[in-house]
Design an enzyme around this catalytic site. Structure first.
Site, mmCIF file in Angstrom:
data_model
loop_
_atom_site.group_PDB
_atom_site.id
_atom_site.type_symbol
_atom_site.label_atom_id
_atom_site.label_comp_id
_atom_site.label_asym_id
_atom_site.label_seq_id
_atom_site.Cartn_x
_atom_site.Cartn_y
_atom_site.Cartn_z
ATOM 1 N N HIS A 21 -51.648 154.451 37.796
ATOM 2 C CA HIS A 21 -51.273 155.811 37.400
ATOM 3 C C HIS A 21 -50.343 156.499 38.385
ATOM 4 O O HIS A 21 -50.228 157.724 38.373
ATOM 5 C CB HIS A 21 -52.544 156.660 37.202
ATOM 6 N N GLY A 75 -66.625 152.876 40.473
ATOM 7 C CA GLY A 75 -66.452 154.330 40.495
ATOM 8 C C GLY A 75 -65.536 154.860 39.426
ATOM 9 O O GLY A 75 -64.661 155.687 39.695
HETATM 10 C C1 BV8 Z 1 -51.341 155.831 27.335
HETATM 11 C C2 BV8 Z 1 -52.794 160.407 36.995
HETATM 12 C C3 BV8 Z 1 -49.989 155.115 25.533
HETATM 13 C C4 BV8 Z 1 -52.579 161.879 36.916
HETATM 14 C C5 BV8 Z 1 -54.378 159.930 35.193
HETATM 15 C C6 BV8 Z 1 -57.218 155.335 23.132
HETATM 16 C C7 BV8 Z 1 -58.355 156.048 22.808
HETATM 17 C C8 BV8 Z 1 -58.508 157.381 23.215
HETATM 18 C C9 BV8 Z 1 -57.481 158.023 23.950
HETATM 19 C C10 BV8 Z 1 -56.355 157.307 24.233
HETATM 20 C C11 BV8 Z 1 -56.216 155.975 23.854
HETATM 21 N N1 BV8 Z 1 -55.008 155.552 24.297
HETATM 22 C C12 BV8 Z 1 -54.361 156.541 24.925
HETATM 23 C C13 BV8 Z 1 -55.156 157.642 24.914
HETATM 24 C C14 BV8 Z 1 -54.816 158.938 25.496
HETATM 25 C C15 BV8 Z 1 -55.196 159.005 26.973
HETATM 26 C C16 BV8 Z 1 -56.672 158.930 27.185
HETATM 27 O O1 BV8 Z 1 -57.211 157.869 27.521
HETATM 28 N N2 BV8 Z 1 -57.311 160.058 27.058
HETATM 29 C C17 BV8 Z 1 -58.738 160.132 27.350
HETATM 30 C C18 BV8 Z 1 -59.025 161.449 28.059
HETATM 31 C C19 BV8 Z 1 -59.503 159.966 26.061
HETATM 32 N N3 BV8 Z 1 -54.542 157.946 27.734
HETATM 33 C C20 BV8 Z 1 -53.278 158.121 28.108
HETATM 34 O O2 BV8 Z 1 -52.625 159.072 27.767
HETATM 35 C C21 BV8 Z 1 -52.646 157.031 28.977
HETATM 36 N N4 BV8 Z 1 -51.379 156.668 28.384
HETATM 37 O O3 BV8 Z 1 -52.314 155.334 26.863
HETATM 38 O O4 BV8 Z 1 -50.051 155.622 26.846
HETATM 39 C C22 BV8 Z 1 -50.029 156.325 24.636
HETATM 40 C C23 BV8 Z 1 -49.025 157.267 24.742
HETATM 41 C C24 BV8 Z 1 -49.048 158.378 23.870
HETATM 42 C C25 BV8 Z 1 -50.095 158.547 22.941
HETATM 43 C C26 BV8 Z 1 -51.134 157.597 22.904
HETATM 44 C C27 BV8 Z 1 -51.090 156.479 23.730
HETATM 45 C C28 BV8 Z 1 -52.349 157.551 30.379
HETATM 46 C C29 BV8 Z 1 -53.601 157.907 31.075
HETATM 47 C C30 BV8 Z 1 -53.277 158.218 32.561
HETATM 48 C C31 BV8 Z 1 -53.658 159.643 32.870
HETATM 49 N N5 BV8 Z 1 -53.425 159.896 34.304
HETATM 50 N N6 BV8 Z 1 -54.148 160.097 36.513
HETATM 51 C C32 BV8 Z 1 -53.403 162.613 37.936
HETATM 52 O O5 BV8 Z 1 -54.339 162.034 38.513
HETATM 53 O O6 BV8 Z 1 -53.094 163.780 38.171
HETATM 54 S S1 BV8 Z 1 -55.965 159.705 34.673
HETATM 55 C C33 BV8 Z 1 -56.998 160.302 35.895
HETATM 56 O O7 BV8 Z 1 -58.230 160.571 35.273
HETATM 57 C C34 BV8 Z 1 -57.332 159.281 36.922
HETATM 58 O O8 BV8 Z 1 -56.204 158.536 37.306
HETATM 59 C C35 BV8 Z 1 -58.390 158.448 36.261
HETATM 60 O O9 BV8 Z 1 -57.804 157.431 35.511
HETATM 61 C C36 BV8 Z 1 -58.998 159.432 35.331
HETATM 62 C C37 BV8 Z 1 -60.333 159.866 35.874
HETATM 63 O O10 BV8 Z 1 -61.189 158.809 35.593
HETATM 64 P P1 BV8 Z 1 -62.086 158.187 36.744
HETATM 65 O O11 BV8 Z 1 -61.229 157.600 37.796
HETATM 66 O O12 BV8 Z 1 -63.045 157.313 36.050
HETATM 67 O O13 BV8 Z 1 -62.807 159.410 37.403
HETATM 68 P P2 BV8 Z 1 -64.018 160.232 36.825
HETATM 69 O O14 BV8 Z 1 -64.113 161.461 37.633
HETATM 70 O O15 BV8 Z 1 -63.874 160.316 35.328
HETATM 71 O O16 BV8 Z 1 -65.293 159.313 37.089
HETATM 72 C C38 BV8 Z 1 -65.709 159.083 38.416
HETATM 73 C C39 BV8 Z 1 -66.787 158.026 38.304
HETATM 74 O O17 BV8 Z 1 -67.205 157.671 39.620
HETATM 75 C C40 BV8 Z 1 -68.032 158.508 37.570
HETATM 76 O O18 BV8 Z 1 -68.480 157.471 36.699
HETATM 77 C C41 BV8 Z 1 -69.041 158.742 38.692
HETATM 78 O O19 BV8 Z 1 -70.364 158.479 38.276
HETATM 79 C C42 BV8 Z 1 -68.610 157.719 39.694
HETATM 80 N N7 BV8 Z 1 -68.915 158.034 41.097
HETATM 81 C C43 BV8 Z 1 -68.877 159.253 41.700
HETATM 82 N N8 BV8 Z 1 -69.170 159.099 43.020
HETATM 83 C C44 BV8 Z 1 -69.378 157.773 43.231
HETATM 84 C C45 BV8 Z 1 -69.216 157.083 42.013
HETATM 85 N N9 BV8 Z 1 -69.369 155.758 41.903
HETATM 86 C C46 BV8 Z 1 -69.680 155.068 43.027
HETATM 87 N N10 BV8 Z 1 -69.839 155.657 44.230
HETATM 88 C C47 BV8 Z 1 -69.696 156.990 44.374
HETATM 89 N N11 BV8 Z 1 -69.868 157.555 45.591
#
Ligand code: BV8
Ligand code: ZN
Length: 261
Positions: A124, A210
């Site tokens: 990303h 994570g």
């Molecule tokens: C795309 C950069 C083609 C920016 C980020 C199919 C189905 C549904 C939706 C979609 C799909 N295909 C595409 C989509 C749309 C979208 C999407 O997925 N939306 C989601 C919300 C449903 N995807 C996209 O748009 C992607 N592009 O597919 O292109 C396309 C194009 C147009 C139209 C359709 C398709 C691009 C996605 C990239 C977005 N950019 N980051 C920035 O950071 O500012 S995403 C950003 O959020 C991060 O990079 C990361 O990926 C995401 C956060 O997720 P996590 O890293 O998992 O973090 P989170 O906080 O959620 O979870 C933390 C975890 O850690 C938890 O489980 C927690 O329990 C755990 N944890 C906490 N502490 C600890 C721990 N584990 C261990 N130890 C610890 N101490």
């Protein structure tokens, strides 16, 4: 599903191509907020509403205030025991004579904390790279604040609405810069997705570290590896998703033990 380290150590020894899919939880113990829960909010906006091209076009100042704040936060943080475990394990694999295994770290994180790894794929983008909206020029940039106008805004509760001419500008064409990250509904760099595909096509052990598994395409990777017969190991503080191995707890504790480093 096993939670015992011995069984995992066996699987780790017999795997040929080991890969990881990392998320914000990898950096949580460094003090970098995750996107879910309290970390996902900034001022009173959700991070997923700010990380979009339309939000940037609508209010580039607000989005630069958000990214400038995150850059400033990350610049004060250091790698944690989980980041170190990945580096130590990679060194272990790379010093095998002959090398019988491969290890590739695929990360969703944009904090760049694991950039000292050799086989490292940032899906990303990276907070510390800018891209020009006009000419496309990409530059490394670790300045904080990223521009004079954003000085001291990282803790302000309200938008400061800087005019465009005061926002980060391209040194080549004076065009408006954006963070070189992949926003929601933006395509990932095809060079990167094809590198990831090579790894997923040969991966026989995927460590999912994570990540909450909401964001695609990353969220589909473990299903893909499993469908090809690969094994999945989840490292998370929450007991979510199904896997062959699950280590529930802070990855700063579980990962060094699992990787025996
Ligand atoms: C795309 C950069 C083609 C920016 C980020 C199919 C189905 C549904 C939706 C979609 C799909 N295909 C595409 C989509 C749309 C979208 C999407 O997925 N939306 C989601 C919300 C449903 N995807 C996209 O748009 C992607 N592009 O597919 O292109 C396309 C194009 C147009 C139209 C359709 C398709 C691009 C996605 C990239 C977005 N950019 N980051 C920035 O950071 O500012 S995403 C950003 O959020 C991060 O990079 C990361 O990926 C995401 C956060 O997720 P996590 O890293 O998992 O973090 P989170 O906080 O959620 O979870 C933390 C975890 O850690 C938890 O489980 C927690 O329990 C755990 N944890 C906490 N502490 C600890 C721990 N584990 C261990 N130890 C610890 N101490
Ligand atoms: Zn330019």
């Amino acid at each position: 599903m096993s939670t015992n380290y011995e069984a995992f150590h066996q699987a780790l020894k017999s795997a040929k191509h080991i890969a990881t899919l990392c998320g914000a939880g990898l950096s949580a113990e460094s003090g970098i907020p995750t996107f879910r829960g309290e970390g996902g909010w900034w001022r009173n906006y959700k991070a997923t509403e700010l990380a979009t091209l339309s939000a940037f076009k609508r209010n580039p100042s607000r989005i630069w205030e958000f990214y400038n704040y995150r850059r400033g936060l990350v610049l004060q943080k250091t790698a944690n025991k989980a980041h170190k475990a990945l580096v130590d394990f990679e060194n272990k694999i790379l010093s095998q004579k002959p090398q019988t295994q491969t290890f590739t770290v695929i990360t969703q994180n944009v904090d760049g904390i694991s950039s000292n790894l050799k086989n490292y794929i940032e899906m990303h983008g990276n907070l510390f790279r800018t891209r020009c909206m006009q000419c496309g020029d990409i530059e490394e940039n670790r300045d904080f604040p990223i521009c004079e106008g954003l000085k001291g805004t990282e803790n302000s509760k309200f938008d400061i609405d800087l005019p465009i001419e005061k926002l980060p500008a391209c040194t080549k064409c004076k065009g408006l810069l954006r963070p070189d990250v992949v926003w929601f509904n933006e395509l990932l760099d095809p060079k990167i997705t094809s590198k990831i595909q090579v790894e997923l096509d040969r991966c026989d052990l995927l460590l999912v570290i994570g990540t909450s598994g909401f964001v695609y395409p990353a969220a589909g990777y473990s299903e893909y590896v499993r469908s090809r017969g690969g094994k999945i190991a989840i490292f998370n503080i929450e007991n979510t998703g199904n896997a062959d191995f699950k280590f529930i707890g802070p990855c700063g504790e579980t990962l060094p033990q699992a990787l025996q480093v």
